[in-house]
Design a protein around this motif. Sequence first.
Motif, PDB file in Angstrom:
ATOM      1  N   LEU A   9       2.621  -4.396   3.884  1.00 44.05           N
ATOM      2  CA  LEU A   9       1.085  -4.444   3.839  1.00 44.05           C
ATOM      3  C   LEU A   9       0.392  -4.600   2.608  1.00 44.05           C
ATOM      4  CD1 LEU A   9      -1.214  -1.282   4.934  1.00 44.05           C
ATOM      5  CD2 LEU A   9       0.269  -0.741   3.865  1.00 44.05           C
ATOM      6  N   GLN A  10      -0.655  -5.631   2.545  1.00 42.01           N
ATOM      7  CA  GLN A  10      -1.234  -5.886   1.193  1.00 42.01           C
ATOM      8  C   GLN A  10      -2.705  -4.959   1.600  1.00 42.01           C
ATOM      9  OE1 GLN A  10      -0.013  -8.072  -0.670  1.00 42.01           O
ATOM     10  NE2 GLN A  10       1.465  -8.502   0.893  1.00 42.01           N
ATOM     11  N   LEU A  11      -2.622  -4.189   0.030  1.00 44.03           N
ATOM     12  CA  LEU A  11      -3.333  -3.890   0.460  1.00 44.03           C
ATOM     13  C   LEU A  11      -4.893  -4.045  -1.089  1.00 44.03           C
ATOM     14  CD1 LEU A  11      -2.654  -0.397  -0.698  1.00 44.03           C
ATOM     15  CD2 LEU A  11      -3.609  -0.790   1.511  1.00 44.03           C
ATOM     16  N   PRO A  12      -6.106  -4.429  -0.881  1.00 44.70           N
ATOM     17  CA  PRO A  12      -6.764  -5.178  -1.817  1.00 44.70           C
ATOM     18  C   PRO A  12      -6.749  -4.838  -2.865  1.00 44.70           C
ATOM     19  CG  PRO A  12      -8.578  -3.957  -0.094  1.00 44.70           C
ATOM     20  CD  PRO A  12      -6.686  -3.467   0.532  1.00 44.70           C
ATOM     21  N   LEU A  60       4.641   1.144  10.339  1.00 45.94           N
ATOM     22  CA  LEU A  60       5.439   0.817   9.206  1.00 45.94           C
ATOM     23  C   LEU A  60       5.073   2.765   8.378  1.00 45.94           C
ATOM     24  CD1 LEU A  60       5.214  -1.991   7.411  1.00 45.94           C
ATOM     25  CD2 LEU A  60       7.666  -0.956   8.877  1.00 45.94           C
ATOM     26  N   LEU A  61       4.195   3.476   8.374  1.00 49.81           N
ATOM     27  CA  LEU A  61       3.373   4.278   7.706  1.00 49.81           C
ATOM     28  C   LEU A  61       4.401   5.554   8.250  1.00 49.81           C
ATOM     29  CD1 LEU A  61      -0.012   3.377   6.653  1.00 49.81           C
ATOM     30  CD2 LEU A  61       1.632   3.964   5.699  1.00 49.81           C
ATOM     31  N   ASP A  62       4.302   5.346   9.783  1.00 47.16           N
ATOM     32  CA  ASP A  62       4.352   6.755  10.948  1.00 47.16           C
ATOM     33  C   ASP A  62       6.078   6.501  10.384  1.00 47.16           C
ATOM     34  OD1 ASP A  62       2.040   6.530  11.774  1.00 47.16           O
ATOM     35  OD2 ASP A  62       3.309   5.472  13.897  1.00 47.16           O
ATOM     36  N   ASP A  63       7.044   5.418  10.221  1.00 47.68           N
ATOM     37  CA  ASP A  63       8.858   5.998   9.864  1.00 47.68           C
ATOM     38  C   ASP A  63       8.814   6.251   8.933  1.00 47.68           C
ATOM     39  OD1 ASP A  63       8.984   4.216  12.473  1.00 47.68           O
ATOM     40  OD2 ASP A  63       8.999   1.896  11.282  1.00 47.68           O
ATOM     41  N   ASN A  68      -0.550  13.094   5.525  1.00 47.66           N
ATOM     42  CA  ASN A  68      -2.309  12.161   5.567  1.00 47.66           C
ATOM     43  C   ASN A  68      -2.761  14.194   4.965  1.00 47.66           C
ATOM     44  OD1 ASN A  68      -4.195  11.302   5.334  1.00 47.66           O
ATOM     45  ND2 ASN A  68      -4.528  11.466   7.596  1.00 47.66           N
ATOM     46  N   SER A  69      -2.048  13.345   3.356  1.00 45.16           N
ATOM     47  CA  SER A  69      -3.415  14.310   2.366  1.00 45.16           C
ATOM     48  C   SER A  69      -3.965  13.335   0.996  1.00 45.16           C
ATOM     49  CB  SER A  69      -2.364  15.287   1.626  1.00 45.16           C
ATOM     50  OG  SER A  69      -1.326  14.574   1.669  1.00 45.16           O
ATOM     51  N   LEU A  76      -0.315   6.088  -2.539  1.00 39.98           N
ATOM     52  CA  LEU A  76      -0.114   5.261  -1.689  1.00 39.98           C
ATOM     53  C   LEU A  76       0.309   4.115  -2.629  1.00 39.98           C
ATOM     54  CD1 LEU A  76       1.495   4.368   1.195  1.00 39.98           C
ATOM     55  CD2 LEU A  76      -0.888   4.199   2.223  1.00 39.98           C
ATOM     56  N   ARG A  77      -1.006   3.258  -3.218  1.00 38.08           N
ATOM     57  CA  ARG A  77      -0.610   2.102  -2.812  1.00 38.08           C
ATOM     58  C   ARG A  77      -0.287   1.895  -4.565  1.00 38.08           C
ATOM     59  NH1 ARG A  77      -4.809  -2.021  -3.896  1.00 38.08           N
ATOM     60  NH2 ARG A  77      -6.081  -1.035  -2.162  1.00 38.08           N
ATOM     61  N   LEU A  78       0.556   2.961  -5.237  1.00 41.45           N
ATOM     62  CA  LEU A  78       0.975   3.024  -6.403  1.00 41.45           C
ATOM     63  C   LEU A  78       2.373   2.840  -6.001  1.00 41.45           C
ATOM     64  CD1 LEU A  78      -0.893   5.244  -9.066  1.00 41.45           C
ATOM     65  CD2 LEU A  78      -0.834   3.339  -8.664  1.00 41.45           C
TER      66      LEU A  78
END
Length: 712
Positions: A9-12, A60-63, A68-69, A76-78
């Motif tokens: 997962l590549q976040l900008p 992957l997020l579900d696993d 979702n808060s 999440l990014r950190l």
Amino acid sequence: MASNGLGLLQLPPRDATSPGPISPGLSPGSGRATNPISTKVTSVLSTSYADSEFREALVLLDDRGISNSAETRRQLRLDIQKEVIDSNGQIINEFGRVADQLRRIGATIEKLNKNYQQMKSHVTASHETTTVTVEEASSLMTQKKNVETKQQLLRAFREHFVLTDDEAASLTLTSEPVDDRFFAVLAKAKRIRKDCEVLLGFENQTLGLEVMDQTSKHLNHAFQKLYRWIQREFKTLNLENPQIHSSVRRALRVLAERPSLFQSCLDFFAEAREQILSDSFYLALTGMSASGAKDHSVKPIELAAHDPLRYVGDMLAWAHSATVSEREALEVLFVSDGNEIAKGMQEGRENELWRFMADEDDDGPPEFDAVKALNELVDRDLSGAARILRQRIEQVIQTNEETILAYKLANLLSFYKFTFSRLLGSTNADAVLLQSMTNLESEALRQFRSLMRDHIATLQGEFQHTPADLAPPDFLQEALKQLSAIMQTYETSLDTSTSEDQEDDDNEFQPILAESFDPFIAGCENMARKIQTPSNSIFYLNCLLAAQTTLQPYSRFTSRRLKRLRSTATEHASKLTESQYNFLISESSLEPLFLALRPLHSESQEDIAKISTLEPTQPAALASASQGLDDFLPSAIMDALENLKHLQDARLSREVTEEAAERFCADFEHVEELLVLADELQYQEGGDDADEEPSLRALFPRTIGEIRVLLS
């Protein structure tokens, strides 16, 4: 990238110059170009949720089980970046350990290179030191291999092309037996000679010539040894023993490869067997051997045979039995193993082809026929006995004075000639036994003809006197009895023959009839010419009927003569019919009337008008003829049969008389018809005057019906 897979997962990256979160009170229309919310919304809206990478990121997020808060979304990014950094650190540690292992491997390879260089230098030095020795060893090994190959070739050559001393001794020394080892060595020698043709194909032919010369000498000595051994065996060989030694048959098959030696052996064997069979035949005839010793176990043919025919038959039976036994024994000896002898003879002739170079026949030597050679050998073996047999039978034929016996002897000889021809081959016409049978048969037939002519000459006086009862003369009856015995003998010979052609049998028996029958029937014919009619026909018919009765049971070979006799008998029966007819018309007083009216026709008015003017139809003549007919009719048939009382065939006598009576009735019916027509014509022309004169039918009242009844 993290080891748990979140690195996908590549976040900008967060830009320092990008504005912070949009305050809820900010109008969307202000700062349109730099509003991050608008940019984010645009980016989210432009994202394709069907993209596979996006779906994998969501999975992957579900696993991870992240709720979702707002806090989670902010961290999440950190968290993900922290995980990526940790994973990268682990990878760097692992690569450090790999680098340590590579350094240790490099040090090991360096040590190996040093050791290799040291070993290489040692090998190079050793190779330089042992090169000369290896070359010498290689040369020695090559020489050794060549020597071993030559030894094997020499050993194979000696085994294949050279006979050992023991083998040569087995072939050449007479002290060595002729046994299986001899034939094995002989076969090896023949193979060596044949294989020497290969050696002669090389440039250096000395070896091949030497081996072939030596082998040929051994073979010649071997065949000479075999030839002498077979001659010794033939001296003691008992052909009557059904268990003939197999080694003799084997030796003959091998010796056939030398046709000259083989033929010499056959000549020697034939001479020995000829002498043995001649002595055996003499012993069977006299009961004494050729040396004069009497053998009481043998019943001599000369004493056992009581008549010449039995004597000749016993001798021929002995010859036939000896021929069959000899042929069977020689067939076991020479032919029982197929065509081995024929093959050996053919091979020998090819090897001895120089013997035929002077022969003008371009087709080469004829093919060996084992059966023909066997027949010729059997005939040669029996030639001595055949000469004795011919002398004895000639003596019997010449001293015989009986006609029937002479023919029986000829017939017996003909039967045995046919039998011997089947045994010895019909194409073997030069066989002594067949020639003897042919000559003896001819001599017996000459004796038969001579005796028959002498017998006829003694009967010339009897040919002049005809018996009073017109019966066949005694000489004819005796001749027919003799002929019956001859035909019975001939028929017996036909029963044993394979011929089924009746015409051939008839043709073959014609000369016998010409000698034993024709002169007697011709004498009867001459006697018949000297007596009056109808006695001559009656006498000759009696002779012909007796002859037919004798020949009829043997019609298989007398059909032609029977046909001739029946034709002659029919002619004389016709003469008797004519005689009986003349008797009837003359004794009935109707002959003038028949002769006068026979040329007239009932259809002709002119002929009918002439009837009343004829002399036999005048009232007086016609009344006289009628009276004479009435006197004749009651005993007419009996009187006519009395004329043929000497004819021995009563049936023929009645047939002849009935035929004559039928002719008489036909003529009478013609006369009756003409007389009736003449009366009708006279009545038509005369009117009332015709009733005053008696009619022809009134003067001649008999009818054809009455005549037929009285003459039946």
